[in-house]
Design a protein around this motif. Structure first.
Motif, short mmCIF file in Angstrom:
data_model
loop_
_atom_site.label_atom_id
_atom_site.label_comp_id
_atom_site.label_asym_id
_atom_site.label_seq_id
_atom_site.Cartn_x
_atom_site.Cartn_y
_atom_site.Cartn_z
N ARG A 55 0.83 -1.21 0.00
CA ARG A 55 0.00 0.00 0.00
C ARG A 55 0.87 1.26 0.00
O ARG A 55 0.59 2.22 -0.71
N LEU A 56 1.93 1.25 0.79
CA LEU A 56 2.82 2.41 0.85
C LEU A 56 3.58 2.61 -0.45
O LEU A 56 3.94 3.73 -0.80
N ASN A 57 3.83 1.52 -1.17
CA ASN A 57 4.51 1.63 -2.47
C ASN A 57 3.56 2.07 -3.57
O ASN A 57 3.95 2.18 -4.72
N GLY A 58 2.31 2.28 -3.24
CA GLY A 58 1.34 2.76 -4.22
C GLY A 58 0.65 1.67 -4.99
O GLY A 58 0.00 1.91 -5.99
N ASP A 59 0.80 0.44 -4.55
CA ASP A 59 0.15 -0.68 -5.22
C ASP A 59 -1.31 -0.71 -4.79
O ASP A 59 -1.65 -1.15 -3.70
N THR A 60 -2.17 -0.21 -5.66
CA THR A 60 -3.59 -0.16 -5.31
C THR A 60 -4.38 -1.23 -6.04
O THR A 60 -5.60 -1.17 -6.10
N ASP A 61 -3.66 -2.21 -6.63
CA ASP A 61 -4.35 -3.30 -7.30
C ASP A 61 -5.17 -4.08 -6.28
O ASP A 61 -4.80 -4.21 -5.12
N ARG A 62 -6.27 -4.59 -6.74
CA ARG A 62 -7.08 -5.43 -5.88
C ARG A 62 -7.69 -6.52 -6.74
O ARG A 62 -7.74 -6.41 -7.95
N GLU A 63 -8.14 -7.55 -6.10
CA GLU A 63 -8.75 -8.63 -6.84
C GLU A 63 -10.18 -8.25 -7.19
O GLU A 63 -10.93 -7.76 -6.34
N ALA A 64 -10.55 -8.46 -8.43
CA ALA A 64 -11.91 -8.18 -8.85
C ALA A 64 -12.80 -9.36 -8.49
O ALA A 64 -12.37 -10.50 -8.54
N ASN A 65 -14.03 -9.05 -8.13
CA ASN A 65 -14.94 -10.16 -7.83
C ASN A 65 -15.58 -10.65 -9.12
O ASN A 65 -15.44 -10.06 -10.18
N THR A 66 -16.29 -11.74 -9.05
CA THR A 66 -16.83 -12.38 -10.25
C THR A 66 -17.80 -11.48 -11.00
O THR A 66 -17.81 -11.47 -12.22
N THR A 67 -18.61 -10.75 -10.27
CA THR A 67 -19.58 -9.86 -10.92
C THR A 67 -18.85 -8.82 -11.77
O THR A 67 -19.22 -8.58 -12.91
N GLU A 68 -17.80 -8.22 -11.19
CA GLU A 68 -17.03 -7.21 -11.94
C GLU A 68 -16.38 -7.82 -13.17
O GLU A 68 -16.39 -7.22 -14.25
N VAL A 69 -15.84 -9.01 -13.03
CA VAL A 69 -15.19 -9.68 -14.16
C VAL A 69 -16.21 -9.94 -15.27
O VAL A 69 -15.94 -9.68 -16.45
N ASN A 70 -17.37 -10.45 -14.90
CA ASN A 70 -18.41 -10.73 -15.90
C ASN A 70 -18.87 -9.46 -16.59
O ASN A 70 -19.06 -9.45 -17.81
N GLU A 71 -19.04 -8.37 -15.83
CA GLU A 71 -19.44 -7.10 -16.44
C GLU A 71 -18.38 -6.60 -17.41
O GLU A 71 -18.70 -6.11 -18.50
#
Length: 120
Positions: free
Chosen positions: A74-90
């Motif tokens: 988080r301090l290094n600016g890594d704001t990636d997160r895992e997408a949930n299935t609904t987001e992936v399908n959309e």
């Protein structure tokens, strides 16, 4: 022979496994953070905290490592997160729609070019 209507006897090992499975504590994120922070404060030893919370020291150290790694990312600016299935399908649907739109536009351009070549 087993009599109908009578349940089969479980082995002692199976009974113990069932009890452990049913009585296993599940810690939420806030509880894990609280426990890790207590250990980082250093007011009590990790062994004392683990004994009080009824957790294995290896589990505490795993949580501690995960906690510190997440903070470092988080301090290094890594704001990636895992997408949930609904987001992936959309996103897949949106991608398919955009691909279809690009294909239609390419087809229109091709038709217009042929018409334009026919006029000259």
């Amino acid at each position: 022979m087993a009599r109908p209507g009578r349940p089969k006897k479980k082995t002692a090992e199976a009974v113990v496994k069932d009890i452990k499975r049913q009585t296993r504590r599940k810690f939420n994120a806030e509880e894990k953070i609280r426990i890790v922070l207590e250990g980082l404060k250093g007011e009590e030893s990790v062994a004392e905290i683990c004994r009080r919370e009824s957790i294995a020291p290896a589990l505490y150290y795993k949580w501690s490592k995960d906690f510190l790694e997440a903070g470092k990312k988080r301090l290094n600016g890594d704001t990636d997160r895992e997408a949930n299935t609904t987001e992936v399908n959309e996103l897949r649907k949106e991608s398919d729609n955009l691909k279809m739109l690009v294909a239609e536009q390419a087809l229109r351009i091709r038709v217009l070019k042929k018409d334009l070549n026919g006029l000259t």
